[in-house]
Every structure is written in structure tokens, then in C-alpha cells.
Motif scaffolding. Structure first.
Motif, PDB file in Angstrom:
ATOM      1  N   VAL A  95    -112.642  51.260 -13.998  1.00 43.64           N
ATOM      2  CA  VAL A  95    -111.218  51.837 -13.814  1.00 43.64           C
ATOM      3  C   VAL A  95    -110.762  51.533 -12.367  1.00 43.64           C
ATOM      4  CG1 VAL A  95    -109.811  54.116 -13.809  1.00 43.64           C
ATOM      5  CG2 VAL A  95    -111.113  53.710 -15.726  1.00 43.64           C
ATOM      6  N   ILE A  96    -111.665  51.862 -11.434  1.00 41.76           N
ATOM      7  CA  ILE A  96    -111.213  51.758 -10.053  1.00 41.76           C
ATOM      8  C   ILE A  96    -110.995  50.238  -9.644  1.00 41.76           C
ATOM      9  CG2 ILE A  96    -112.099  51.804  -7.587  1.00 41.76           C
ATOM     10  CD1 ILE A  96    -113.226  54.414  -8.349  1.00 41.76           C
ATOM     11  N   PHE A  97    -111.786  49.342 -10.206  1.00 46.85           N
ATOM     12  CA  PHE A  97    -111.888  47.706  -9.803  1.00 46.85           C
ATOM     13  C   PHE A  97    -110.856  47.331 -10.357  1.00 46.85           C
ATOM     14  CE2 PHE A  97    -116.014  48.645  -8.097  1.00 46.85           C
ATOM     15  CZ  PHE A  97    -115.768  47.801  -6.772  1.00 46.85           C
ATOM     16  N   THR A  98    -110.363  47.755 -11.889  1.00 49.22           N
ATOM     17  CA  THR A  98    -109.333  47.260 -12.947  1.00 49.22           C
ATOM     18  C   THR A  98    -108.197  47.499 -11.924  1.00 49.22           C
ATOM     19  OG1 THR A  98    -110.561  47.505 -14.807  1.00 49.22           O
ATOM     20  CG2 THR A  98    -108.161  47.041 -15.014  1.00 49.22           C
ATOM     21  N   ALA A  99    -107.919  48.834 -11.504  1.00 46.43           N
ATOM     22  CA  ALA A  99    -106.678  49.166 -10.618  1.00 46.43           C
ATOM     23  C   ALA A  99    -106.557  48.339  -9.513  1.00 46.43           C
ATOM     24  CB  ALA A  99    -106.709  50.622 -10.175  1.00 46.43           C
ATOM     25  N   LEU A 100    -107.547  47.894  -8.799  1.00 44.95           N
ATOM     26  CA  LEU A 100    -107.384  46.980  -7.397  1.00 44.95           C
ATOM     27  C   LEU A 100    -107.072  45.704  -7.856  1.00 44.95           C
ATOM     28  CD1 LEU A 100    -110.703  48.409  -5.458  1.00 44.95           C
ATOM     29  CD2 LEU A 100    -108.288  48.815  -5.075  1.00 44.95           C
ATOM     30  N   CYS A 165     -98.294  46.975 -21.989  1.00 46.88           N
ATOM     31  CA  CYS A 165     -97.911  45.778 -20.982  1.00 46.88           C
ATOM     32  C   CYS A 165     -96.997  44.958 -21.402  1.00 46.88           C
ATOM     33  CB  CYS A 165     -99.328  45.048 -20.850  1.00 46.88           C
ATOM     34  SG  CYS A 165    -100.702  45.929 -20.101  1.00 46.88           S
ATOM     35  N   LEU A 166     -96.753  44.777 -22.908  1.00 46.65           N
ATOM     36  CA  LEU A 166     -95.835  43.847 -23.505  1.00 46.65           C
ATOM     37  C   LEU A 166     -94.524  44.453 -23.190  1.00 46.65           C
ATOM     38  CD1 LEU A 166     -94.850  41.223 -24.960  1.00 46.65           C
ATOM     39  CD2 LEU A 166     -95.473  42.514 -26.959  1.00 46.65           C
ATOM     40  N   ALA A 167     -94.470  45.758 -23.222  1.00 45.65           N
ATOM     41  CA  ALA A 167     -93.078  46.413 -23.183  1.00 45.65           C
ATOM     42  C   ALA A 167     -92.728  46.336 -21.642  1.00 45.65           C
ATOM     43  CB  ALA A 167     -93.293  47.863 -23.651  1.00 45.65           C
ATOM     44  N   TYR A 168     -93.774  46.327 -20.687  1.00 42.58           N
ATOM     45  CA  TYR A 168     -93.327  46.319 -19.288  1.00 42.58           C
ATOM     46  C   TYR A 168     -92.782  44.982 -18.950  1.00 42.58           C
ATOM     47  CZ  TYR A 168     -93.356  46.257 -14.441  1.00 42.58           C
ATOM     48  OH  TYR A 168     -93.120  46.224 -13.104  1.00 42.58           O
ATOM     49  N   VAL A 169     -93.689  43.888 -19.387  1.00 42.18           N
ATOM     50  CA  VAL A 169     -93.424  42.398 -19.164  1.00 42.18           C
ATOM     51  C   VAL A 169     -92.071  42.013 -19.675  1.00 42.18           C
ATOM     52  CG1 VAL A 169     -94.158  40.140 -19.639  1.00 42.18           C
ATOM     53  CG2 VAL A 169     -95.734  41.798 -19.018  1.00 42.18           C
ATOM     54  N   THR A 170     -91.867  42.461 -20.823  1.00 39.34           N
ATOM     55  CA  THR A 170     -90.479  42.239 -21.669  1.00 39.34           C
ATOM     56  C   THR A 170     -89.216  42.777 -20.734  1.00 39.34           C
ATOM     57  OG1 THR A 170     -91.297  42.313 -23.640  1.00 39.34           O
ATOM     58  CG2 THR A 170     -88.846  42.360 -23.434  1.00 39.34           C
ATOM     59  N   TRP A 171     -89.420  43.917 -20.167  1.00 38.88           N
ATOM     60  CA  TRP A 171     -88.453  44.709 -19.310  1.00 38.88           C
ATOM     61  C   TRP A 171     -88.416  43.849 -17.890  1.00 38.88           C
ATOM     62  CZ3 TRP A 171     -89.011  46.906 -14.281  1.00 38.88           C
ATOM     63  CH2 TRP A 171     -87.795  47.563 -14.084  1.00 38.88           C
ATOM     64  N   ALA A 172     -89.520  43.541 -17.163  1.00 39.28           N
ATOM     65  CA  ALA A 172     -89.438  42.954 -16.206  1.00 39.28           C
ATOM     66  C   ALA A 172     -88.914  41.537 -16.139  1.00 39.28           C
ATOM     67  CB  ALA A 172     -90.901  42.810 -15.524  1.00 39.28           C
ATOM     68  N   GLN A 173     -89.096  40.703 -17.079  1.00 39.43           N
ATOM     69  CA  GLN A 173     -88.723  39.251 -17.447  1.00 39.43           C
ATOM     70  C   GLN A 173     -86.954  39.641 -17.583  1.00 39.43           C
ATOM     71  OE1 GLN A 173     -90.780  37.621 -20.456  1.00 39.43           O
ATOM     72  NE2 GLN A 173     -92.197  36.477 -18.917  1.00 39.43           N
ATOM     73  N   GLY A 174     -86.603  40.544 -18.393  1.00 40.18           N
ATOM     74  CA  GLY A 174     -85.165  40.821 -18.601  1.00 40.18           C
ATOM     75  C   GLY A 174     -84.406  41.312 -17.062  1.00 40.18           C
ATOM     76  N   HIS A 175     -85.125  41.637 -16.198  1.00 39.69           N
ATOM     77  CA  HIS A 175     -84.639  41.863 -14.746  1.00 39.69           C
ATOM     78  C   HIS A 175     -85.027  40.774 -13.879  1.00 39.69           C
ATOM     79  CE1 HIS A 175     -84.131  45.868 -16.479  1.00 39.69           C
ATOM     80  NE2 HIS A 175     -83.388  46.206 -15.622  1.00 39.69           N
ATOM     81  N   ASN A 176     -85.383  39.516 -14.592  1.00 37.97           N
ATOM     82  CA  ASN A 176     -85.631  38.287 -13.460  1.00 37.97           C
ATOM     83  C   ASN A 176     -86.809  38.352 -12.716  1.00 37.97           C
ATOM     84  OD1 ASN A 176     -83.577  37.119 -15.047  1.00 37.97           O
ATOM     85  ND2 ASN A 176     -82.063  38.077 -13.421  1.00 37.97           N
ATOM     86  N   PHE A 182     -94.798  41.420 -12.171  1.00 39.47           N
ATOM     87  CA  PHE A 182     -95.170  42.162 -13.300  1.00 39.47           C
ATOM     88  C   PHE A 182     -96.791  42.234 -13.730  1.00 39.47           C
ATOM     89  CE2 PHE A 182     -93.378  38.400 -15.521  1.00 39.47           C
ATOM     90  CZ  PHE A 182     -94.384  37.774 -16.086  1.00 39.47           C
ATOM     91  N   VAL A 183     -97.371  41.206 -13.548  1.00 37.31           N
ATOM     92  CA  VAL A 183     -98.587  41.168 -13.935  1.00 37.31           C
ATOM     93  C   VAL A 183     -99.383  42.299 -13.094  1.00 37.31           C
ATOM     94  CG1 VAL A 183    -101.078  39.714 -13.915  1.00 37.31           C
ATOM     95  CG2 VAL A 183     -98.840  38.741 -14.932  1.00 37.31           C
ATOM     96  N   PRO A 184     -99.371  42.402 -11.783  1.00 40.60           N
ATOM     97  CA  PRO A 184    -100.148  43.431 -11.026  1.00 40.60           C
ATOM     98  C   PRO A 184     -99.995  44.996 -11.601  1.00 40.60           C
ATOM     99  CG  PRO A 184     -99.235  41.797  -9.455  1.00 40.60           C
ATOM    100  CD  PRO A 184     -98.879  41.375 -10.809  1.00 40.60           C
ATOM    101  N   VAL A 185     -98.761  45.272 -12.074  1.00 40.39           N
ATOM    102  CA  VAL A 185     -98.411  46.432 -12.744  1.00 40.39           C
ATOM    103  C   VAL A 185     -99.113  46.491 -14.153  1.00 40.39           C
ATOM    104  CG1 VAL A 185     -96.454  47.909 -13.706  1.00 40.39           C
ATOM    105  CG2 VAL A 185     -96.053  46.457 -11.531  1.00 40.39           C
ATOM    106  N   THR A 186     -99.329  45.253 -14.915  1.00 41.21           N
ATOM    107  CA  THR A 186    -100.268  45.586 -15.927  1.00 41.21           C
ATOM    108  C   THR A 186    -101.535  46.106 -15.740  1.00 41.21           C
ATOM    109  OG1 THR A 186    -100.661  43.206 -16.016  1.00 41.21           O
ATOM    110  CG2 THR A 186     -98.669  43.951 -17.027  1.00 41.21           C
ATOM    111  N   MET A 187    -102.082  45.687 -14.472  1.00 45.61           N
ATOM    112  CA  MET A 187    -103.635  46.118 -13.998  1.00 45.61           C
ATOM    113  C   MET A 187    -103.581  47.658 -14.102  1.00 45.61           C
ATOM    114  SD  MET A 187    -105.197  43.092 -14.453  1.00 45.61           S
ATOM    115  CE  MET A 187    -104.300  42.901 -15.643  1.00 45.61           C
TER     116      MET A 187
END
Length: 432
Positions: A95-100, A165-176, A182-187
Motif C-alpha cells: 500500500v505504501i509503495f503504491t501510493a508513492l 480510476c476510469l471514472a476519475y480519468v474520464t473526469w480529468a480528460q473532460g477537464h483537459n 491523472f495517472v498519479p491520482v489513480t495510484m
């Protein structure tokens, strides 16, 4: 359900055990299979000619560490009845190294590679430990079914993490926003879901194993290595289990190549976007969950070997479809066939190891199984990475050559006698 469970095992405990598969599948789905691997190649390594090889080499280092330490961890877990404590430690580490990994970005190979190595190391060690609980929870004839429950729930867990993650990526791409945003946030999403979803395991799963007699005059590390050496020597007495472990190395090499490089192949060979790739892996996880659940029942009906053979034929067909795919439709068919075969072959392999192992040494033998899987995790992806590098980016040739490992596994599988192997395990169990 209760007819499939060992005495004193409750439905809640089985659910809590399977929830660990639910929890840790987010890591493999998001980091290794769907999002971060392609991000590593395209952003962290800047699409360099050696990028795919660098990704596979980083994982190879991680799997080498697992090969060195996991069997010793398994031996220690058996000696001190410490599977649950060690599982907690590996979970916290992953969990820790994935978050990093949220700090990974362009020109950050010096940071990203160690984070991948250690996050995957902790994931792999935990995977072996949770598998070692299986024979304590299920009756011998229901190992395939109960293992299938875990694998199928695991793919649901992968779906939940990937869906978030897909929901967040879709939202992020919608905001250019770009991938570096957005990939770091998915981690962070993946790490948080892993931590939360694993809580039922530590709340309700019991440590039923009893400490084994200790070797006098040795510290815990010396004793673990001594037990591992003893296990390796004893493995010679388990002819069919040993042959299956060799078989595992080959067919898992093909599986691990597909898991590790699926998103890279989709983007580099089929020119999928990040969003298309995530959607593809999302759907594949659904078919994988169905495959794990259905084939768990099929395995207990038709037998371990026929089930695994059936999945290997499916894998060979999938490789040929992906290699020859000229458009997205054929590739989607190939990917979903991989999903069905993935869930069923992984579940069936884990159940067969438990079926052929003596009770008192299960964690050690699952450690050897983990050793075989991790060696294949080096062999398959490195083969793919080397072929793609030598061929200057020919990913179709790479996946075709990697598919030969399924053929080799099928040939080795033909020489395994499950009934004979089970008799040996029971005889050794009675002698201990």
C-alpha cells in the motif's frame, strides 16, 4: 456452501479470505496491467526504444527478490504459525509503495523503478501467504471451487479499482488534464482501496496453523533457510507436484507476459488510447471473474488436469487471435478469451498445489509455487521485452513468440498423475 468448507470454518471467514483477493487485485489490474505500465513506457521512459524492456527488467528484479525471499517467508510462517502477521506486513508495504508511485513522472526512472520493485515485491509475498490459507479453509474435493470463489471475487475487486480510476480519468480528460496529471491520482486511489478492502481479512480470518517444532541452535533466519532446504530435498519425493511446478513455470510465463504487457500491446500495436485501454481491461476483468467462478466448479467435476489443459488450449487460441488482429473487434475477442482463461487457469493452478501438498508444509509448498510463478514472471515478460527491442518494436512478433510457452506447458502437463500425487501427499502427511 458449508459442504465445501472444512470443520469450524464459517461463511464469513471464507468471505474475509476471498476479500484479500478482492483487495490486492486492484494493484495488479491498475499498476501492472492497465494503467501504470503503459504510463511508464510512454511518459516515464519517454517512448524510448528500450522502454518496454526497462519495464520488464524492473519487474524481473522484483520477482527475483520474491524468488529469494518468499519460500523463506513461507518456511518461517509454517514454523511459527505466522501467516496472518506476515500478510499484514506485506500488505502495509504494498500500500505504501503504491501510493508513492503518485510521484512518478517524466524523467523519474531513478524513483519509479525502485517503487515498482518494492511495491510488486510486497504484493507477490502477500499473494503466496493468502494462498497458503486455502487448504485450511476448504475440503479436499472442493479446493477448486473455493479457490474459484477467491479468484472471481478478486476480479470483481480489480473491476472496482479500475472502475474508480476510469471514472476519475474520464473526469480529468473532460477537464483537459494530461496523463501526468491523472495517472498519479489513480495510484492513490488504488492504494486506498487496497488498504480498505483488506480490513475484513485481518478482522475475521483465523490463523489455524500450529507452530512446528523448532530446530535447536539456529536463529529464525537460519531455521527458515534450513526448512527451505529440507523442503527442496523433500520435493524430490513429490514427483507429480514437482512436475506441475515445472509446468507452472512455462504456462505462467505466457500468462505473466499477457498480464504485464496487455496495455502496452493495446497502445503500441493496436493504437488504443488510455481511456480505450482502461475500458478494455475493465471488460476483460468481468470475463475473468466469470471464468474463475465457472471453472472452479468445472475443475471439481472433470478434474484438475483436464481443466488446466482446456484453459491452455484457450490461451493458444487467444495468442493467435491477438497476433493476427487487424482491427479492434478481433482484438476485443482475443482479450476477452484471455480473461476467461486467466481466471480459470490461475484458480485451477492454486487449487492443484493445495491438493498435492502435505498439510504440515503447505505454506512452504505454496512458497515453492510462488517461486515457480515468479520465475515465470521474469521469463515471459523478459522474452517479450527482448523480442520487441531486438525487432525494433514488433509487438506482434513478441506476443507470438511468448505464446510458445503455453504449448510447452501443455506438453509437460500431460505427464502428471493427480491421483498418484494425492496419495503421496496423504502418505507423507500421515508420516509426519
Amino acid at each position: 456452501m458449508h459442504r465445501s468448507l472444512a470443520k469450524t470454518v464459517t461463511s464469513r471467514e471464507i468471505w474475509s479470505w476471498a476479500m484479500y483477493d478482492f483487495a490486492n487485485s486492484g494493484y495488479t489490474t491498475v499498476v501492472i496491467t492497465a494503467i501504470f505500465n503503459a504510463y511508464f513506457v510512454s511518459v516515464v521512459a519517454g517512448n524510448a526504444p528500450w522502454a518496454t524492456l526497462a519495464w520488464t527488467l524492473a519487474l524481473a528484479v522484483s520477482y527475483t527478490l520474491i524468488m529469494l525471499f518468499a519460500p523463506v517467508i513461507g518456511a518461517y510462517a509454517d514454523a511459527y504459525a505466522a501467516k496472518k502477521k506476515l500478510l499484514a506486513a506485506t500488505t502495509i508495504g504494498c500500500v505504501i509503495f503504491t501510493a508513492l508511485l503518485a510521484f512518478a513522472g517524466p524523467n523519474s526512472l531513478w524513483l519509479t523503478i525502485p517503487l515498482i520493485v518494492f511495491s510488486n515485491f510486497f504484493y507477490g509475498c502477500g499473494e503466496n501467504l493468502i494462498a497458503a490459507f486455502l487448504p485450511e479453509l476448504a475440503r479436499g474435493r472442493a479446493l477448486g471451487k473455493v479457490s474459484g470463489w477467491g479468484w472471481s471475487l478478486g476480479y470483481v475487486g480489480g473491476l472496482v479499482s479500475l472502475g474508480a480510476c476510469l471514472a476519475y480519468v474520464t473526469w480529468a480528460q473532460g477537464h483537459n488534464q494530461k496523463a501526468t496529471d491523472f495517472v498519479p491520482v489513480t495510484m492513490l486511489i488504488t492504494a486506498a482501496l487496497f488498504a480498505l478492502s483488506s480490513l475484513p481479512t485481518f478482522m475475521f480470518l483465523k490463523e489455524r496453523a500450529l507452530p512446528q517444532p523448532h530446530l535447536q541452535g539456529l536463529n529464525i533466519f537460519q531455521e527458515s533457510f534450513a526448512r527451505l532446504g529440507h523442503t527442496l530435498r523433500r520435493a524430490k519425493q513429490f514427483r507429480d507436484l514437482r512436475r506441475f511446478l515445472i509446468c507452472t513455470v512455462f504456462y505462467q510465463a505466457g500468462i505473466q507476459a499477457v498480464i504485464t504487457l496487455a496495455a502496452i500491446y493495446a497502445q503500441q500495436a493496436m493504437h488504443f488510447t488510455t481511456q480505450q485501454t482502461i475500458m478494455l481491461i475493465f471488460v476483460v476483468n468481468i470475463t475473468a471473474a466469470i471464468g474463475a467462478f465457472l471453472f472452479g466448479h468445472v475443475q471439481d467435476r472433470i478434474g484438475h488436469i483436464p481443466t488446466i489443459a482446456l484453459t491452455l488450449f484457450g490461451w493458444i487460441g487467444m495468442i493467435l487471435l491477438a497476433w493476427g488482429a487487424e482491427g479492434p473487434t478481433q482484438f476485443w475477442i482475443a482479450a476477452n478469451l484471455a480473461g476467461v482463461c486467466m481466471g480459470s487457469s490461475q484458480s485451477a493452478g492454486r487449487a492443484l498445489v493445495g491438493f498435492l501438498s502435505p498439510a504440515a508444509r503447505r505454506a512452504e509448498f505454496f512458497g515453492l509455487w510462488g517461486l515457480a510463478v515468479k520465475f515465470s514472471s521474469i521469463l515471459g515478460p523478459i522474452t517479450y521485452g527482448l523480442v520487441s527491442w531486438i525487432s525494433k518494436g514488433d509487438h506482434r512478433l513478441a506476443i507470438l513468440i511468448t505464446g510458445s510457452y503455453f504449448v510447452a506447458g501443455l506438453l509437460i502437463l500431460a505427464g502428471i498423475d493427480v491421483k498418484r500425487g494425492r496419495r503421496v501427499a496423504l502418505r507423507k502427511e500421515n508420516q509426519s
